[in-house]
Design a protein around this motif. Structure first.
Motif, PDB file in Angstrom:
ATOM      1  N   LYS A  71      33.163 -45.098 -33.922  1.00  0.00           N
ATOM      2  CA  LYS A  71      33.892 -45.426 -34.750  1.00  0.00           C
ATOM      3  C   LYS A  71      35.422 -44.733 -33.882  1.00  0.00           C
ATOM      4  CE  LYS A  71      31.355 -48.531 -37.015  1.00  0.00           C
ATOM      5  NZ  LYS A  71      31.326 -49.906 -36.329  1.00  0.00           N
ATOM      6  N   THR A 158      34.139 -41.409 -36.490  1.00  0.00           N
ATOM      7  CA  THR A 158      32.418 -42.401 -36.610  1.00  0.00           C
ATOM      8  C   THR A 158      31.691 -41.518 -38.065  1.00  0.00           C
ATOM      9  OG1 THR A 158      31.750 -41.966 -34.173  1.00  0.00           O
ATOM     10  CG2 THR A 158      29.852 -42.645 -35.600  1.00  0.00           C
ATOM     11  N   TYR A 161      34.111 -42.677 -40.869  1.00  0.00           N
ATOM     12  CA  TYR A 161      33.423 -43.753 -41.312  1.00  0.00           C
ATOM     13  C   TYR A 161      32.540 -44.245 -42.309  1.00  0.00           C
ATOM     14  CZ  TYR A 161      33.420 -48.795 -40.270  1.00  0.00           C
ATOM     15  OH  TYR A 161      33.654 -50.602 -40.468  1.00  0.00           O
TER      16      TYR A 161
END
Length: 300
Positions: A71, A158, A161
C-alpha cells in the motif's frame, strides 16, 4: 449348632465377595477416570497444536498478503515554464481527463504577457491521476513545457493499513457480540452499560473506516502538485561546456544579450522621462537667462 456354623461361613463368604467386588469396581472407576483424563489431555494437546498451526498459518498468510499487496501513496511536485501559457494549461487538463483523473484544486493568477516580455501569470493545480498511470503522466510534462523542477515521493503504509483492517475486524466482531448480549439483557443498568460500550465501539469503527477510505483514495489516485509559469524566454539547462570554443561562444552570446537588454532599458528610460523634459527644459532656460542678466547688471 452345625447349621449356625454353616450360616456364619456363608455370611463371611458373601462379605468377602462384596469387599472384593467394591475394590475391583473402585479400581475400574479409577482406571476409567485416568483414561478419560488422558484422552482429554491428548485432545487438548491436539487442539493446542492445531491452534498453533492455525496461528502460524495466519501469520504466514498475513505476511504474504503484506508482501504481495503493498500500500503505497505516490505523489509528485512539478514546476514548468512555458511561452504558450493557455495552450499548456489546456494540454495538461485534457491529459488528466484522458487518463481518468480529476482536478482537485486550481488557481490561476496574474496578467497576460505584455509586448516587453514581462508577465506575472502563474497557475497552480492539485491533480489526481490513477496510480497505475503515475510514471506515464509524469513523463508527459516534458511535452507540456520546460520542466525546471521534478520531485517524486512514495509513502509505504502497508503495515499501518493492515493493522487498521485487523482492528476493524476485531471491533466488528465485538459489536456483534454486544448486540447479542444486549438482546438477552433484562436489567436497566446492564442495558445502559452495554449501550455505552456499543456506542464507543461504533465510534471507533467509524473512525477506522474513514481512515481506510481516505487511504484507499490516496493509494488508488496519485497526487500531482503542479505549478506553471508563463515566461518570455525559457530557462536554459545548466550544462557545462566541453570545450574552450563552446565556452567562448556561450560567453559572447551572453554579452550580446546583455548589451541588447541594456540598450532596451536605455530607450525605455529616455521614453519615460520625455514628458517631464517638456516642463523641465523651459524652466532651466529661464533660470540660465536670469542668472546671465544678473551677472551683466552686476558688472555695469
Amino acid at each position: 449348632m452345625k447349621g449356625k456354623k454353616i450360616t456364619y461361613i456363608l455370611i463371611i463368604i458373601l462379605l468377602t465377595i462384596g469387599i472384593i467386588g467394591c475394590g475391583a469396581s473402585r479400581d475400574e472407576s479409577m482406571e476409567t477416570k485416568d483414561m478419560a483424563q488422558k484422552e482429554r489431555a491428548t485432545e487438548d494437546t491436539r487442539k493446542g497444536k492445531n491452534l498453533d498451526i492455525s496461528l502460524g498459518s495466519d501469520q504466514k498468510n498475513n505476511k504474504k498478503k503484506i508482501e504481495t499487496q503493498r500500500k503505497i501513496i505516490k505523489s509528485a511536485h512539478i514546476e514548468l515554464e512555458t511561452k504558450e501559457f493557455d495552450k499548456t494549461i489546456d494540454a495538461i487538463l485534457n491529459r488528466v481527463g484522458e487518463m481518468g483523473g480529476y482536478v482537485e484544486s486550481s488557481n490561476i493568477e496574474g496578467n497576460r504577457m505584455d509586448n516587453e516580455g514581462y508577465n506575472s501569470r502563474e497557475a497552480r493545480f492539485r491533480l489526481r491521476v490513477p496510480s497505475n498511470k503515475f510514471d506515464k503522466f509524469k513523463n508527459d510534462f516534458n511535452d507540456f513545457g520546460n520542466v525546471i523542477t521534478s520531485q517524486m515521493n512514495g509513502q509505504d503504509i502497508t503495515g499501518e493499513y493492515f493493522d487498521k483492517e485487523a482492528k476493524l475486524e476485531s471491533l466488528t466482531i465485538q459489536q456483534e457480540r454486544l448486540l447479542e448480549i444486549l438482546k438477552k439483557a433484562d436489567k436497566v443498568e446492564d442495558i445502559i452499560k452495554l449501550e455505552k460500550e456499543l456506542t464507543d465501539v461504533r465510534y471507533e469503527i467509524e473512525n477506522i473506516t474513514g481512515t481506510i477510505k481516505k487511504w484507499d483514495n490516496l493509494i488508488d489516485y496519485s497526487t500531482f502538485e503542479v505549478s506553471v509559469y508563463e515566461v518570455y524566454q525559457l530557462t536554459e539547462s545548466e550544462e557545462r561546456a566541453n570545450s574552450l570554443g563552446q565556452r567562448i561562444s556561450k560567453g559572447f552570446k551572453n554579452s550580446i544579450k546583455l548589451l541588447i537588454d541594456m540598450a532596451k532599458d536605455t530607450v525605455v528610460a529616455i521614453a519615460s522621462i520625455l514628458p517631464f523634459m517638456v516642463i523641465i527644459v523651459p524652466i532651466i532656460l529661464l533660470l540660465l537667462y536670469f542668472i546671465k542678466r544678473y551677472n551683466n547688471n552686476k558688472k555695469e
